[in-house]
Scaffold this active site. Structure first.
Site, short mmCIF file in Angstrom:
data_model
loop_
_atom_site.label_atom_id
_atom_site.label_comp_id
_atom_site.label_asym_id
_atom_site.label_seq_id
_atom_site.Cartn_x
_atom_site.Cartn_y
_atom_site.Cartn_z
N TYR A 152 0.83 -1.21 0.00
CA TYR A 152 0.00 0.00 0.00
C TYR A 152 0.86 1.25 0.00
O TYR A 152 2.05 1.22 0.28
CB TYR A 152 -0.97 0.01 1.19
N CYS A 153 0.22 2.38 -0.33
CA CYS A 153 0.88 3.69 -0.30
C CYS A 153 -0.15 4.70 0.22
O CYS A 153 -0.95 4.36 1.08
CB CYS A 153 1.42 4.07 -1.68
N HIS A 154 -0.16 5.89 -0.32
CA HIS A 154 -1.15 6.88 0.12
C HIS A 154 -2.47 6.70 -0.62
O HIS A 154 -3.53 6.64 -0.01
CB HIS A 154 -0.64 8.31 -0.06
#
Length: 106
Positions: A69-71
């Site tokens: 995941y990231c932002h």
């Protein structure tokens, strides 16, 4: 499941639950170290996209389930493509922490 459900992408909350139920899985946060320090999903490992190819935090077993995941989901999508090119066979983009409703650590 509706016809256009694929447009919504991953549900990060459901995917984190799947991560927690998957033995030997790794939850990778590919945001910058500063973003990670500002708040991350408990149990995640920070492996910034910019240095992903040289990360010591990646598992040696390339079949390890990786939940990435990231932002927003954009960098994690790039990370999954890179991980696949690096030989990882079980990397999954679970979206962005911006949509996460669970507890975060700082």
């Amino acid at each position: 499941m509706g016809f256009f459900d694929f447009l919504r992408g991953s549900n990060i909350n459901q995917e984190v639950k799947e991560f927690q139920e998957t033995s030997d899985a790794v939850l990778l946060d590919v945001r910058t170290p500063q973003e990670y320090q500002d708040g991350h999903i408990p149990g995640s490992v920070n492996a910034p996209l910019q240095t992903l190819g040289s990360e010591d935090s990646l598992p040696a077993d390339r079949d390890t389930p990786l939940f990435v995941y990231c932002h927003s989901g954009a960098r994690s999508s790039q990370a999954v493509s890179l991980l696949t090119r690096m030989g990882y066979t079980n990397a999954k983009n679970i979206g962005g922490i911006a949509a996460y409703t669970g507890k975060v650590e700082r």
